[in-house]
Design an enzyme around this catalytic site. Structure first.
Site, PDB file in Angstrom:
ATOM      1  N   LYS A  72       0.838  -1.209   0.000  1.00  0.00           N
ATOM      2  CA  LYS A  72       0.000   0.000   0.000  1.00  0.00           C
ATOM      3  C   LYS A  72       0.870   1.256   0.000  1.00  0.00           C
ATOM      4  CE  LYS A  72      -2.544  -0.021   3.541  1.00  0.00           C
ATOM      5  NZ  LYS A  72      -1.371   0.434   4.330  1.00  0.00           N
ATOM      6  N   THR A  74       4.044   1.343  -0.908  1.00  0.00           N
ATOM      7  CA  THR A  74       4.763   1.297  -2.181  1.00  0.00           C
ATOM      8  C   THR A  74       3.918   1.900  -3.296  1.00  0.00           C
ATOM      9  OG1 THR A  74       5.950  -0.685  -1.474  1.00  0.00           O
ATOM     10  CG2 THR A  74       5.885  -0.244  -3.844  1.00  0.00           C
ATOM     11  N   ARG A  95       2.397   8.182   6.876  1.00  0.00           N
ATOM     12  CA  ARG A  95       2.689   8.026   8.307  1.00  0.00           C
ATOM     13  C   ARG A  95       4.171   7.727   8.499  1.00  0.00           C
ATOM     14  NH1 ARG A  95      -0.642   3.131   9.961  1.00  0.00           N
ATOM     15  NH2 ARG A  95      -0.123   2.567   7.832  1.00  0.00           N
ATOM     16  N   LYS A 106       7.014  -7.260   9.735  1.00  0.00           N
ATOM     17  CA  LYS A 106       6.533  -6.616   8.516  1.00  0.00           C
ATOM     18  C   LYS A 106       7.610  -5.771   7.822  1.00  0.00           C
ATOM     19  CE  LYS A 106       2.484  -3.996   6.950  1.00  0.00           C
ATOM     20  NZ  LYS A 106       3.058  -2.717   6.516  1.00  0.00           N
ATOM     21  N   ALA A 274      -3.405   1.112  12.359  1.00  0.00           N
ATOM     22  CA  ALA A 274      -4.842   1.052  12.066  1.00  0.00           C
ATOM     23  C   ALA A 274      -5.525  -0.129  12.728  1.00  0.00           C
ATOM     24  CB  ALA A 274      -5.072   0.991  10.558  1.00  0.00           C
ATOM     25  N   PHE A 302      -3.296  -0.856   6.909  1.00  0.00           N
ATOM     26  CA  PHE A 302      -3.894  -2.177   6.733  1.00  0.00           C
ATOM     27  C   PHE A 302      -5.034  -2.150   5.723  1.00  0.00           C
ATOM     28  CE2 PHE A 302      -1.907  -2.747  11.045  1.00  0.00           C
ATOM     29  CZ  PHE A 302      -0.932  -3.634  10.625  1.00  0.00           C
ATOM     30  N   PHE A 382       3.442  -8.627  -9.013  1.00  0.00           N
ATOM     31  CA  PHE A 382       4.588  -9.434  -8.604  1.00  0.00           C
ATOM     32  C   PHE A 382       5.041 -10.247  -9.807  1.00  0.00           C
ATOM     33  CE2 PHE A 382       3.138  -8.138  -4.558  1.00  0.00           C
ATOM     34  CZ  PHE A 382       4.142  -8.371  -3.632  1.00  0.00           C
ATOM     35  N   TRP A 410       6.910  -1.070  -7.958  1.00  0.00           N
ATOM     36  CA  TRP A 410       8.025  -1.700  -7.230  1.00  0.00           C
ATOM     37  C   TRP A 410       9.200  -1.917  -8.170  1.00  0.00           C
ATOM     38  CZ3 TRP A 410      11.069  -6.035  -7.504  1.00  0.00           C
ATOM     39  CH2 TRP A 410      11.816  -6.342  -6.363  1.00  0.00           C
TER      40      TRP A 410
END
Length: 557
Positions: A72, A74, A95, A106, A274, A302, A382, A410
């Site tokens: 998210k 990214t 944030r 994570k 969140a 999230f 991906f 990405w």
């Protein structure tokens, strides 16, 4: 060999922060420099923006994630870079990362691949010290509370009804429930105490919702720390702690400016989780970004059942924000995960699992459309995704009146986000946002909780522990019944059970604890087994982090 995020970030030549600011027509005199690549905006400059017209506000949210997250941030970063490539005046509003996930499971929160904000190591570790200031202000209040009791307890505080908790920005399960005051009489009153992670502290929420220093101090003063023996609340103002806390937060209240790998300006400020807090960057940062750019891309933590719901129902409600579009990030692997595929098999094509798990995406689309904001779905690509899988997700979204774009940020940075940026520009031009929150202020707290549980999670109903029932009545009797609700819930499921993947049905949500964050302005309802102080995993990311003799950090993902 594929480069790691930190290797990509360290190889990037950053611009001096004054040159990044110049892209927003901000002069060096309007900045407080933290070295060459970080700065805060001066209070004088922030106040000078009030009469400017607002740009367009775009929220980035996601489906329910796998434990590794779904990109998210990214996507947010790459989208900002893409707008820059299209010649648009854009800024991203993010944030700040917590140390908890950095050293846990994570990883950091600077984005990934060629869609990152830099300096990545600084951001993921101490940055400009905002979180340390919040931690210090929180624990100063705790120290003044215990000292007041030790020095005669003039406020007649009931030591069995102390609700203010200490905090630390680290996953440390051993601190969840502790005993303080052991030792001699001079070491304090013996009582049970607790820690939360800094991102769950009410002071974090207050900092992120305050308009200015005056509002910050007013909110700090309303914090309820305990109840006296008559059952009346005792506040931070009663303890005369507000001024000192505000002094610690004097610099932390100012938004921070850094840059993406492609030098798009990024305003990064605040960082509540969140799943256990309200999940959005600061109101000051978002409002400031809207005055500085034509397009503001922000994110909420999230999945959309947590971050987006709180962005809309708490942040936008309190700050008077009107989002113009929302981007819903999905990945093929997350949809297969929600279709029952184990984590080690997510790279294999599995159309049956994709079709089973895409109902999670469907529910999030339905939820976001309830806020009457146009939705664009993006699939964060991906290398293991197949053409058949991508085509299936694209058609699924288009059949539900959603614009769809493949995101390759990405791998390609801003270039990989141009398709998504174009879809957003088309949406802003052709689809009107008629944003409204999910529920009104006048509903009871129970009605608000049940509206979220039924409308957003898909629950049949809500059950309450006896303690939660009692707290709801007391909070309402105290006059806080019109506040919005902040639901603390697992991020891995639409339900309060992390094992219920996909789009579960036939379940109830259990509210085990309720408390009021009177300074922040919302009521927190803790659901299921969610913890406000997480723990480290069996193999924490911290084991792979190191620094060499030249001071170069490795292992930060």
């Amino acid at each position: 060999m594929v480069k790691t995020d930190i290797e990509i970030a360290q190889e990037t030549k950053m611009e001096h922060i004054r040159d990044v600011a110049a892209r927003l027509d901000v002069s060096e005199d309007d900045l407080e420099l933290y070295g060459k690549y970080k700065a805060k905006f001066t209070e004088e400059y922030i106040r000078s923006l009030s009469d400017r017209k607002d740009g367009k506000l775009i929220l980035v949210t996601a489906v329910n994630p796998t434990p590794a997250g779904e990109g998210k941030t990214t996507t947010t970063v790459g989208l900002g870079e893409a707008f820059g490539r299209l010649g648009k005046k854009a800024v991203i509003a993010l944030r700040e990362p917590s140390l908890g996930p950095c050293f846990g499971i994570k990883g950091g929160a600077a984005g990934g691949g060629y869609a990152q904000v830099v300096p990545m190591e600084d951001l993921n570790l101490h940055f400009t010290g905002d979180f340390h200031a919040i931690t210090s202000a929180n624990n100063l209040l705790a120290a003044m509370l215990d000292n007041h009791i030790q020095q005669g307890n003039a406020l007649d505080i009931d030591t069995r009804q102390i609700i203010w908790k200490r905090c630390e920005d680290m996953n440390d399960r051993a601190l969840r429930n502790i005993v303080v005051g052991l030792g001699s009489k001079m070491d304090g009153f013996v009582r049970e105490d607790h820690f939360v992670i800094t991102v769950a502290s009410e002071i974090m929420a207050i900092l992120c919702l305050a308009d200015d220093m005056e509002d910050l101090k007013a909110r700090l003063g309303r914090i309820i720390v305990a109840y006296n023996r008559s059952g009346d609340p005792v506040t931070a103002a009663d303890l005369k702690a507000v001024g000192a806390m505000a002094a610690l937060l004097k610099d932390a209240i100012k938004p921070n400016l850094i840059q993406t790998l492609e030098h798009t300006p990024a305003i990064v400020h605040g960082g509540p989780f969140a799943n256990i807090a309200h999940g959005c960057n600061s109101v000051r940062a978002t409002k400031m970004a809207l005055k500085l750019a034509d397009y503001v891309v922000t994110e909420a933590g999230f999945g959309a059942d947590l971050g987006a719901e709180k962005f809309f129902d708490i942040k936008c409600r309190m700050a008077g924000l009107h989002p113009d579009a929302v981007v819903l990030v999905a990945t093929v692997r997350a949809l297969k995960y929600n279709g029952g595929v184990p984590k080690d098999k997510l790279s294999e094509e599995n159309m049956e699992a994709l079709k089973a798990g895409i109902v999670n995406l469907e529910k999030h689309i339905e939820n976001l459309q309830k806020y009457q904001v146009p939705v664009i779905v993006t699939l964060n690509a991906f290398i293991t995704d197949t053409e058949q899988e991508i085509a299936y997700v694209r058609k699924f979204c288009e059949d539900r009146n959603c614009e769809f774009a493949l995101s390759e940020v990405w791998e390609k940075g801003g270039e990989g986000g141009i398709e998504l940026a174009d879809k957003i520009l088309y949406t802003l031009e052709n689809k009107k946002s008629s944003f409204k929150p999910l529920y009104g202020d006048d509903l009871t707290l129970k009605e608000k909780i049940e509206t979220i549980a039924k409308e957003i999670y898909g629950a049949d109903g809500v059950t309450y522990s006896p303690a939660a029932e009692k707290a709801l009545k007391k909070i309402t009797d105290m006059g806080f019944g019109k506040m919005p609700v902040c639901m603390a819930k697992t991020q891995y499921s639409l339900s309060d059970d992390p094992k219920k993947l996909g789009r579960p049905t036939g379940f109830t949500v259990n509210v085990r604890e309720v408390y009021v964050s009177a300074g922040a302005g919302f009521v927190v309802a803790i659901n299921g087994s969610i913890m406000t102080m997480p723990g480290l995993p069996k193999k924490p990311a911290a084991e792979g982090i190191d620094v060499n003799a030249e001071g170069k950090i490795t292992g930060l993902f």
